[in-house]
Scaffold this motif. Structure first.
Motif, PDB file in Angstrom:
ATOM      1  N   ILE A  17       0.773  -1.403   0.110  1.00 32.71           N
ATOM      2  CA  ILE A  17      -0.019  -0.076   0.087  1.00 32.71           C
ATOM      3  C   ILE A  17       0.762   1.289  -0.005  1.00 32.71           C
ATOM      4  O   ILE A  17       0.939   2.288  -0.616  1.00 32.71           O
ATOM      5  CB  ILE A  17      -0.908   0.026   1.181  1.00 32.71           C
ATOM      6  N   PHE A  18       1.940   1.345   0.823  1.00 37.64           N
ATOM      7  CA  PHE A  18       2.983   2.512   0.617  1.00 37.64           C
ATOM      8  C   PHE A  18       3.530   2.417  -0.517  1.00 37.64           C
ATOM      9  O   PHE A  18       3.605   3.805  -1.001  1.00 37.64           O
ATOM     10  CB  PHE A  18       3.948   2.196   1.784  1.00 37.64           C
ATOM     11  N   PHE A  19       4.055   1.330  -1.119  1.00 39.50           N
ATOM     12  CA  PHE A  19       4.568   1.821  -2.492  1.00 39.50           C
ATOM     13  C   PHE A  19       3.534   2.015  -3.637  1.00 39.50           C
ATOM     14  O   PHE A  19       3.880   2.971  -4.428  1.00 39.50           O
ATOM     15  CB  PHE A  19       5.420   0.465  -3.100  1.00 39.50           C
ATOM     16  N   TRP A  20       2.192   1.928  -3.424  1.00 38.12           N
ATOM     17  CA  TRP A  20       1.225   2.317  -4.352  1.00 38.12           C
ATOM     18  C   TRP A  20       0.774   3.614  -4.171  1.00 38.12           C
ATOM     19  O   TRP A  20       0.868   4.337  -4.978  1.00 38.12           O
ATOM     20  CB  TRP A  20      -0.012   1.409  -3.998  1.00 38.12           C
ATOM     21  N   ALA A  21       0.853   4.207  -2.777  1.00 40.08           N
ATOM     22  CA  ALA A  21       0.483   5.578  -2.846  1.00 40.08           C
ATOM     23  C   ALA A  21       1.802   6.500  -3.158  1.00 40.08           C
ATOM     24  O   ALA A  21       1.481   7.520  -4.011  1.00 40.08           O
ATOM     25  CB  ALA A  21       0.500   5.883  -1.142  1.00 40.08           C
ATOM     26  N   VAL A  22       3.021   5.882  -3.291  1.00 39.89           N
ATOM     27  CA  VAL A  22       3.994   7.022  -3.532  1.00 39.89           C
ATOM     28  C   VAL A  22       3.989   6.669  -5.188  1.00 39.89           C
ATOM     29  O   VAL A  22       4.222   7.946  -5.737  1.00 39.89           O
ATOM     30  CB  VAL A  22       5.438   6.285  -3.161  1.00 39.89           C
ATOM     31  N   LYS A  23       3.743   5.665  -5.607  1.00 42.31           N
ATOM     32  CA  LYS A  23       3.635   5.359  -7.101  1.00 42.31           C
ATOM     33  C   LYS A  23       2.544   6.389  -7.688  1.00 42.31           C
ATOM     34  O   LYS A  23       2.606   7.035  -8.917  1.00 42.31           O
ATOM     35  CB  LYS A  23       3.452   4.052  -7.648  1.00 42.31           C
ATOM     36  N   GLU A  73       1.539   9.339  -6.434  1.00 39.58           N
ATOM     37  CA  GLU A  73       1.812  10.446  -6.107  1.00 39.58           C
ATOM     38  C   GLU A  73       0.849  10.964  -4.996  1.00 39.58           C
ATOM     39  O   GLU A  73       0.494  12.066  -5.119  1.00 39.58           O
ATOM     40  CB  GLU A  73       1.890  11.248  -7.280  1.00 39.58           C
ATOM     41  N   GLN A  74       0.747  10.410  -3.950  1.00 40.95           N
ATOM     42  CA  GLN A  74      -0.477  10.857  -2.903  1.00 40.95           C
ATOM     43  C   GLN A  74       0.393  11.739  -2.011  1.00 40.95           C
ATOM     44  O   GLN A  74      -0.049  12.646  -1.419  1.00 40.95           O
ATOM     45  CB  GLN A  74      -0.615   9.707  -2.303  1.00 40.95           C
ATOM     46  N   PHE A  75       1.996  11.610  -2.075  1.00 40.62           N
ATOM     47  CA  PHE A  75       2.619  12.400  -1.307  1.00 40.62           C
ATOM     48  C   PHE A  75       3.563  13.538  -2.051  1.00 40.62           C
ATOM     49  O   PHE A  75       4.530  13.924  -1.536  1.00 40.62           O
ATOM     50  CB  PHE A  75       3.629  11.468  -0.525  1.00 40.62           C
ATOM     51  N   SER A  76       3.071  13.922  -3.076  1.00 47.36           N
ATOM     52  CA  SER A  76       3.785  14.818  -3.977  1.00 47.36           C
ATOM     53  C   SER A  76       3.358  16.086  -3.307  1.00 47.36           C
ATOM     54  O   SER A  76       4.545  16.965  -3.524  1.00 47.36           O
ATOM     55  CB  SER A  76       3.256  14.573  -5.393  1.00 47.36           C
ATOM     56  N   ASP A  77       2.620  16.517  -2.979  1.00 48.39           N
ATOM     57  CA  ASP A  77       2.175  18.022  -2.560  1.00 48.39           C
ATOM     58  C   ASP A  77       1.787  17.999  -1.100  1.00 48.39           C
ATOM     59  O   ASP A  77       0.611  17.779  -0.786  1.00 48.39           O
ATOM     60  CB  ASP A  77       1.384  18.827  -3.194  1.00 48.39           C
ATOM     61  N   LEU A  78       2.550  17.832   0.110  1.00 47.41           N
ATOM     62  CA  LEU A  78       2.182  17.694   1.215  1.00 47.41           C
ATOM     63  C   LEU A  78       1.696  19.242   2.050  1.00 47.41           C
ATOM     64  O   LEU A  78       0.953  19.100   3.154  1.00 47.41           O
ATOM     65  CB  LEU A  78       3.142  17.454   2.226  1.00 47.41           C
TER      66      LEU A  78
END
Length: 66
Positions: free
Chosen positions: A21-27, A29-34
């Motif tokens: 789930i973490f790698f899916w979120a990074v892929k 771009e869930q963490f692109s603009d915090l």
């Protein structure tokens, strides 16, 4: 003691799912603009006010002022 043979594979399975789930979120771009969500509550967005149907006061003068 035999419960450990059940709990260890379950724990490993949970870790694998969490990493997936973490790698899916990074892929995706869930963490692109915090900072976006933090700033969005501080500033008004013009798009949010387009649905506002409040009645504006009219500029017509009434004839009651004799």
């Amino acid at each position: 003691m035999s419960i450990i043979y059940v709990l260890i594979p379950i724990a490993i399975l949970f870790v694998i799912i969490a990493i997936g789930i973490f790698f899916w979120a990074v892929k995706s771009e869930q963490f692109s603009d915090l900072n976006k969500q933090g700033h969005s509550i501080l500033f008004d967005d013009d798009k949010a006010h387009t649905g506002d149907k409040s009645v504006k006061p009219s500029n017509n003068k009434s004839n009651n002022d004799n």
